[in-house]
Design an enzyme around this catalytic site. Structure first.
Site, PDB file in Angstrom:
ATOM      1  N   HIS A   1      15.515   1.316  10.882  1.00 58.96           N
ATOM      2  CA  HIS A   1      15.058   2.680  10.640  1.00 58.96           C
ATOM      3  C   HIS A   1      14.839   3.476  11.923  1.00 58.96           C
ATOM      4  CE1 HIS A   1      13.156   5.802   8.259  1.00 58.96           C
ATOM      5  NE2 HIS A   1      12.071   5.748   9.006  1.00 58.96           N
TER       6      HIS A   1
ATOM      7  N   ASP B   1      14.533   9.520   9.755  1.00 62.73           N
ATOM      8  CA  ASP B   1      13.325   9.643   8.940  1.00 62.73           C
ATOM      9  C   ASP B   1      13.100  11.129   8.615  1.00 62.73           C
ATOM     10  OD1 ASP B   1      10.893   7.869   7.958  1.00 62.73           O
ATOM     11  OD2 ASP B   1       9.993   9.667   8.830  1.00 62.73           O
TER      12      ASP B   1
ATOM     13  N   TYR C   1       3.798  14.511   4.178  1.00 60.73           N
ATOM     14  CA  TYR C   1       4.154  13.921   2.883  1.00 60.73           C
ATOM     15  C   TYR C   1       3.604  14.772   1.742  1.00 60.73           C
ATOM     16  CZ  TYR C   1       5.763   9.689   5.234  1.00 60.73           C
ATOM     17  OH  TYR C   1       6.467   8.798   6.011  1.00 60.73           O
TER      18      TYR C   1
END
Length: 379
Positions: free
Chosen positions: A357, A178, A304
């Site tokens: 993931h 990630d 983000y």
């Protein structure tokens, strides 16, 4: 300044009492109007998890288990960085820097640190031993929360390089998934003088580059890109554009914070439709707790905001040896052909039989074996 202070997780009783009170007083929405997860985390399951969280979940026991790892805090670039530093007892152990992402934490690695540090105690060979350094990303867990802008991937990578220097490691390997994959990629590019090689499970900087008929690997990745864009990326748009607005609800409501995180463990794990088929309820809550007790919903989401946008994307040229583990249920599975323009030395590529993931969390044995196999070539 080389101020490195010992750290132990010690959540105040008042925080735990407040958590239980909030869980018991949750104002619930009506249930979804479908019989699946297509509208989000189902009401009945989130209620069940929150009842368990309030009435059965034993944080003190879980806290003690996490505290079995030696932990420290050190200030770098004006920010306290929390990290696990698990030293191997075996001569010649290689330093390995492992980095989590969102919505993960150091909890993701709780099943792999000991096998990496002491292979003979876990069916391996002493020659594969690592000193494991596992930091919490800035704004995540027990690391400090940036109070200014600018804490994107490259700055984190530079901070990690300084951490390794401070610990006395002149040569090390790096691994991540990630956001950890992005940070690890940046380390491979920016600290090649000290980073011997990188191992990643996601190629965030690789862009589709299809020439002619797409290969089966490209079709798989293109399908993942399409699904993510159409059905799965709303969280990312919110966190990259309005993280502060989101933070109010998630910081105030543990049920909201749990649903926001746990839905991704349904979507991104190789779980046959339910996250508890691959991860235990308590370890899922351990990870949620590292967001709740530290009130890091907003500060973690800002990564983000720092990273996405026309002026914020960075592509790196990585020349150090690179290993890639392709887990079949990754959000977008890596495609070697798409990576080769930015990664000049992909020396290890492995298609994994299962996993998604959260590789180290879901499939610790496969993860450990692959990390050992890749870095064996760099010792």
């Amino acid at each position: 300044m080389n101020d490195i202070r010992p750290f132990r997780i010690a959540v105040a009783d008042e925080v735990l009492d407040d958590l239980r009170t909030r869980l018991r007083r949750t104002r619930w929405p009506e249930r979804e109007t479908v019989a699946d997860w297509s509208q989000g985390a189902p009401l009945a399951w989130i209620q069940e998890v929150c009842r368990h969280w309030a009435e059965q979940y034993d944080w003190r026991r879980r806290e003690a288990e996490l505290n079995r790892f030696a932990q420290f805090v050190t200030p770098i670039d004006g920010l306290d960085i929390h990290f696990i530093h698990a030293r191997s007892p075996h001569p010649g152990a290689m330093p390995l820097l492992i980095t989590h992402g969102w919505p993960g934490s150091i909890v993701e690695f709780h099943k792999v640190i000991e096998p990496l540090v002491d292979p003979p105690a876990h069916g391996g060979e002493a020659a594969d031993a690592f000193h494991v350094i596992c930091p919490s990303l800035p704004g995540f867990g027990f690391s400090g929360k940036p109070a200014t802008t600018g804490w994107g991937v490259d700055r984190i990578a530079a901070t990690w390089a300084r951490l390794m220097e401070r610990l006395g490691y002149a040569r090390y390997g790096a691994q991540g998934g990630d956001w950890g994959s992005a940070v690890t990629t940046a380390i491979g590019a920016l600290d090649a003088a000290h980073c011997a090689g990188i191992h990643i499970t996601l190629a965030m900087s690789a862009r589709p580059n299809v020439v002619g008929e797409p290969t089966p690997e490209e079709v798989r990745a293109l399908n993942g890109i399409k699904y993510y864009a159409e059905r799965d990326s709303g969280y990312s748009k919110q966190q990259s554009t309005r993280p502060q607005t989101l933070a109010y609800g998630l910081t105030d409501s543990p049920a909201g914070q749990a649903a926001w995180i746990l839905e991704k463990f349904w979507a991104w794990t190789d779980c046959d439709g339910h996250p508890e088929t691959v991860l235990g309820r308590d370890e899922l809550l351990d990870n949620v707790m590292l967001y709740w007790v530290t009130a890091t919903a907003g500060s973690s989401a800002r990564l983000y905001w720092e990273s996405f946008g026309p002026d914020r994307r960075t592509r790196h040229q990585v020349d150090v040896p690179t290993g890639v583990a392709v887990f079949p249920k990754e959000i977008v599975t890596p495609v070697r052909k798409w990576m080769e323009g930015s990664f000049a030395n992909i020396s290890h590529w492995r298609e994994m039989p299962k996993g998604g993931h959260f590789a180290a969390f879901e499939q610790p044995a496969l993860f450990v074996e692959d990390v050992r196999r890749f870095f064996r070539t760099l010792r």
